[in-house]
Design a protein around this motif. Structure first.
Motif, PDB file in Angstrom:
ATOM      1  N   PHE A  46      41.820  84.206  64.254  1.00 15.88           N
ATOM      2  CA  PHE A  46      41.244  83.840  63.211  1.00 15.88           C
ATOM      3  C   PHE A  46      40.022  83.242  63.566  1.00 15.88           C
ATOM      4  N   LYS A  47      39.105  83.247  62.563  1.00 16.73           N
ATOM      5  CA  LYS A  47      37.668  82.751  62.767  1.00 16.73           C
ATOM      6  C   LYS A  47      37.887  81.194  62.701  1.00 16.73           C
ATOM      7  N   THR A  48      37.378  80.310  63.756  1.00 13.53           N
ATOM      8  CA  THR A  48      37.610  79.174  63.761  1.00 13.53           C
ATOM      9  C   THR A  48      36.764  78.315  62.746  1.00 13.53           C
ATOM     10  N   MET A  67      39.693  82.245  67.724  1.00 10.91           N
ATOM     11  CA  MET A  67      40.666  82.199  68.804  1.00 10.91           C
ATOM     12  C   MET A  67      42.070  82.578  68.286  1.00 10.91           C
ATOM     13  N   THR A  68      42.931  82.972  69.206  1.00  4.17           N
ATOM     14  CA  THR A  68      44.164  83.631  69.154  1.00  4.17           C
ATOM     15  C   THR A  68      45.280  82.804  69.344  1.00  4.17           C
ATOM     16  N   ILE A  69      46.201  82.704  68.235  1.00  2.01           N
ATOM     17  CA  ILE A  69      47.329  81.698  68.734  1.00  2.01           C
ATOM     18  C   ILE A  69      48.724  82.787  68.971  1.00  2.01           C
ATOM     19  N   VAL A  70      49.471  82.296  69.531  1.00  6.21           N
ATOM     20  CA  VAL A  70      50.716  82.824  69.653  1.00  6.21           C
ATOM     21  C   VAL A  70      51.877  81.829  68.856  1.00  6.21           C
ATOM     22  N   ILE A  71      52.770  82.717  67.964  1.00 10.51           N
ATOM     23  CA  ILE A  71      53.871  82.104  67.310  1.00 10.51           C
ATOM     24  C   ILE A  71      55.032  82.657  68.229  1.00 10.51           C
ATOM     25  N   GLN A  72      55.670  81.837  68.951  1.00  8.25           N
ATOM     26  CA  GLN A  72      56.850  82.466  69.539  1.00  8.25           C
ATOM     27  C   GLN A  72      57.860  81.369  69.833  1.00  8.25           C
ATOM     28  N   ASN A  73      57.688  80.604  71.177  1.00  7.42           N
ATOM     29  CA  ASN A  73      58.782  79.987  71.504  1.00  7.42           C
ATOM     30  C   ASN A  73      58.484  78.302  71.158  1.00  7.42           C
ATOM     31  N   PHE A 102      44.667  82.485  55.066  1.00  6.12           N
ATOM     32  CA  PHE A 102      44.753  83.839  55.277  1.00  6.12           C
ATOM     33  C   PHE A 102      43.440  84.593  55.456  1.00  6.12           C
ATOM     34  N   ALA A 103      42.557  84.185  54.554  1.00 11.47           N
ATOM     35  CA  ALA A 103      41.101  84.693  54.564  1.00 11.47           C
ATOM     36  C   ALA A 103      40.522  84.646  55.785  1.00 11.47           C
ATOM     37  N   ALA A 104      40.814  83.828  56.684  1.00 17.50           N
ATOM     38  CA  ALA A 104      40.129  83.506  57.958  1.00 17.50           C
ATOM     39  C   ALA A 104      40.921  84.480  59.059  1.00 17.50           C
ATOM     40  N   ILE A 105      41.872  85.284  59.026  1.00 16.80           N
ATOM     41  CA  ILE A 105      42.568  85.983  60.045  1.00 16.80           C
ATOM     42  C   ILE A 105      41.862  87.217  60.195  1.00 16.80           C
ATOM     43  N   HIS A 120      38.655  92.380  57.943  1.00 16.69           N
ATOM     44  CA  HIS A 120      37.182  91.740  57.894  1.00 16.69           C
ATOM     45  C   HIS A 120      37.123  90.378  57.198  1.00 16.69           C
ATOM     46  N   VAL A 121      36.370  89.462  57.930  1.00 18.82           N
ATOM     47  CA  VAL A 121      36.072  88.341  57.614  1.00 18.82           C
ATOM     48  C   VAL A 121      34.651  87.987  57.610  1.00 18.82           C
ATOM     49  N   GLU A 122      34.214  87.545  56.550  1.00 20.37           N
ATOM     50  CA  GLU A 122      32.900  87.343  56.486  1.00 20.37           C
ATOM     51  C   GLU A 122      32.352  86.369  57.314  1.00 20.37           C
ATOM     52  N   GLU A 123      31.120  86.514  57.952  1.00 21.68           N
ATOM     53  CA  GLU A 123      30.665  85.596  58.939  1.00 21.68           C
ATOM     54  C   GLU A 123      29.884  84.402  58.331  1.00 21.68           C
ATOM     55  N   VAL A 124      30.533  83.313  58.831  1.00 16.97           N
ATOM     56  CA  VAL A 124      29.933  81.880  58.433  1.00 16.97           C
ATOM     57  C   VAL A 124      28.732  81.690  59.166  1.00 16.97           C
TER      58      VAL A 124
END
Length: 165
Positions: A46-48, A67-73, A102-105, A120-124
């Motif tokens: 997602f766009k931070t 950044m990329t996050i992991v939803i796992q353990n 969700f719009a930031a993903i 696609h996420v619009e650039e801020v």
């Protein structure tokens, strides 16, 4: 006769993006209720600095664009609230709550079943070159594969799930 398609007065791209974001919301909502089934886990990029993103300042400093996050353990307090989700993760033993619309993903990947969506996420702000995945503590116990998402400008996403080096 021309090779280019006429401009549409119907915003199909936006409608499809919104529908696919609803898929992500539904999947995360089901995980909120029932937990992660089987070997499923998610890489969410997602766009931070997108509107509505709320993450700790130290994460924005380290990941000023994406950044990329992991939803796992190791995650907690996963909640879906309308057009966003929130989740607790640990980064270098520091607990953090993230609120992500969700719009930031920009991408959602479930490597267990080779499923991937790209948005696609619009650039801020000015576009920064590249990003590195955040290493939340879920990565420490993970035997997850290394992911490479190739964006060739089309609406098709190629995901390469290679062995972790």
């Amino acid at each position: 006769m021309t090779d280019s398609a006429p401009d549409s007065l119907i915003p199909y791209d936006e409608i499809v993006q919104e529908a696919l974001r609803a898929v992500v919301g539904r999947v995360i909502g089901e995980v909120e209720k029932d937990g992660l089934p089987g070997e499923h886990h998610f890489y969410i990029t997602f766009k931070t600095r997108a509107p509505g993103v709320e993450i700790p300042d130290h994460l924005i400093a380290k990941f000023p664009d994406e950044m990329t996050i992991v939803i796992q353990n190791r995650y907690w307090d996963l909640r879906v609230n309308g057009d966003r989700f929130e989740v607790g993760l640990s980064f270098n033993q520091i607990s953090s709550m993230l609120h992500i619309p969700f719009a930031a993903i920009t991408s959602f990947v479930d490597p267990a079943v080779d499923f991937a969506l790209q948005f696609h996420v619009e650039e801020v702000e000015d576009d920064m070159d590249g990003h590195e995945p955040a290493e939340n503590d879920a990565d420490a116990d993970s035997s997850a594969s290394e992911i490479e998402i190739v964006d060739d400008g089309s609406n098709v996403v190629t995901v390469d799930f290679g062995k972790k080096k």
